[in-house]
Design a protein around this motif. Structure first.
Motif, PDB file in Angstrom:
ATOM      1  N   SER A 117       0.811  -1.244   0.038  1.00  0.00           N
ATOM      2  CA  SER A 117      -0.051   0.086   0.093  1.00  0.00           C
ATOM      3  C   SER A 117       0.971   1.115  -0.109  1.00  0.00           C
ATOM      4  N   ASP A 118       0.032   2.422  -0.195  1.00  0.00           N
ATOM      5  CA  ASP A 118       0.858   3.705   0.123  1.00  0.00           C
ATOM      6  C   ASP A 118       0.454   4.384   1.319  1.00  0.00           C
ATOM      7  N   THR A 163       5.545  -3.727   1.061  1.00  0.00           N
ATOM      8  CA  THR A 163       5.889  -2.436   1.549  1.00  0.00           C
ATOM      9  C   THR A 163       4.430  -1.606   1.605  1.00  0.00           C
ATOM     10  N   HIS A 164       4.645  -0.795   2.684  1.00  0.00           N
ATOM     11  CA  HIS A 164       3.494   0.381   2.649  1.00  0.00           C
ATOM     12  C   HIS A 164       4.224   1.729   2.627  1.00  0.00           C
ATOM     13  N   PRO A 215       5.023   5.677  -2.985  1.00  0.00           N
ATOM     14  CA  PRO A 215       4.696   7.029  -2.831  1.00  0.00           C
ATOM     15  C   PRO A 215       3.032   7.120  -2.818  1.00  0.00           C
ATOM     16  N   PRO A 216       2.524   8.329  -2.215  1.00  0.00           N
ATOM     17  CA  PRO A 216       1.319   8.286  -2.422  1.00  0.00           C
ATOM     18  C   PRO A 216       0.533   8.342  -3.923  1.00  0.00           C
ATOM     19  N   GLN A 217      -0.316   7.496  -4.251  1.00  0.00           N
ATOM     20  CA  GLN A 217      -1.127   7.698  -5.318  1.00  0.00           C
ATOM     21  C   GLN A 217      -0.513   7.264  -6.428  1.00  0.00           C
ATOM     22  N   ASN A 218       0.696   6.306  -6.318  1.00  0.00           N
ATOM     23  CA  ASN A 218       1.684   6.066  -7.217  1.00  0.00           C
ATOM     24  C   ASN A 218       1.394   4.778  -7.838  1.00  0.00           C
ATOM     25  N   LEU A 225      -2.695  -8.738  -1.621  1.00  0.00           N
ATOM     26  CA  LEU A 225      -3.554  -7.650  -1.362  1.00  0.00           C
ATOM     27  C   LEU A 225      -2.722  -6.243  -1.663  1.00  0.00           C
ATOM     28  N   ALA A 226      -3.253  -5.555  -2.802  1.00  0.00           N
ATOM     29  CA  ALA A 226      -2.485  -4.218  -2.930  1.00  0.00           C
ATOM     30  C   ALA A 226      -3.493  -3.213  -2.906  1.00  0.00           C
ATOM     31  N   VAL A 227      -3.255  -2.193  -2.160  1.00  0.00           N
ATOM     32  CA  VAL A 227      -4.401  -1.031  -2.052  1.00  0.00           C
ATOM     33  C   VAL A 227      -3.570   0.330  -2.126  1.00  0.00           C
TER      34      VAL A 227
END
Length: 258
Positions: free
Chosen positions: A6-7, A35-36, A39-42, A64-66
């Protein structure tokens, strides 16, 4: 097993809350954080990381990818069955890299609220209310087809990332990912340079191809094939992104010495 990407970072409670939802449904499942720190919204970075991580997990793993800038909008919430396991997340191109290597066997839109956390999910946190519970149920053995309505895999969103192109002098490509160290990962597979003498041209620079970071002096640029299998541009003990001012989607050219 469930992997999570996720981001969301590690400052807020979002990741922990999703793990709590998973544990309530399936307390025995093992959860691995890929990884969390996307980069935001990337979405492109999410696509790259998932594509390069999935081969290291056993068959049947639920990924699970968000990274979901379109949450609550018109984008579809989906689950995908492929040869190595399952994917759960938004239909926004995140899965397109992985599915280019291992095509979808079946896809469903997550329309069955029996497998959501609540029947009226938040408009801003589908990771908690839809994706995490669906992943937990899948890992627990719920039949895939019960999760929702089947959809045609050909309709899934694709990332607009063009492949590398063979030219008369070498290979034309671009930067598809920049990692934590500032290394610039191209979309040129390392298999093209095996056993050859080569170099990369980017941003007006000519960068020699080699095998390890230490093949050049500290602070010097180098091109090499990284452990993920792609040609990358790096600086020995430096940050190629900031020092060379080469960015995502910038063009690169790989050439061979005769």
């Amino acid at each position: 097993m469930i992997t999570m990407l996720s981001d969301f970072g590690d400052r807020d409670i979002y990741v922990g809350v999703m793990k709590g939802v998973i544990a309530e449904i399936n307390p025995q499942v093992r959860v691995v954080d890929l990884t969390h720190q996307i980069p935001p919204q990337n979405i492109a970075a999410a696509r790259f990381c998932l594509m390069n991580a999935y081969p290291y997990f056993s068959d049947g793993t639920v990924h699970l990818a968000v990274v979901d800038p379109g949450v609550g909008g018109t984008r579809r919430a989906i689950a995908v069955q492929f040869a190595n396991g399952f994917l759960v997340g938004p239909d926004n191109g995140t899965f397109s890299g992985l599915l280019s290597q291992s095509p979808a066997l079946a896809v469903v839109e997550l329309t069955n609220p029996d497998y959501w956390r609540i029947s009226q999910p938040s408009k801003t946190f589908h990771g908690r209310d839809i994706f995490a519970p669906v992943a937990a149920h899948l890992a627990k053995g719920v039949p895939f087809q019960e999760l929702g309505n089947p959809i045609n895999s050909a309709t899934l969103v694709q990332m607009d990332i063009s492949g590398c192109i063979l030219t008369e002098t070498g290979i034309a490509g671009s930067i598809q990912y920049i990692d934590h160290f500032g290394n610039l990962v191209t979309n040129i597979p390392g298999s093209y340079v095996q056993g050859k003498t080569w170099y990369v041209k980017a941003a007006g620079l000519t960068i020699t191809g080699s095998e390890t970071y230490s093949d050049v002096e500290v602070g010097e640029a180098i091109a090499l094939v990284e452990s993920h299998g792609w040609v990358e541009i790096a600086i020995n003990r430096g940050n190629a992104h900031s020092q060379l001012q080469i960015h995502l989607e910038d063009t690169v050219e790989l050439a061979f010495e005769s």
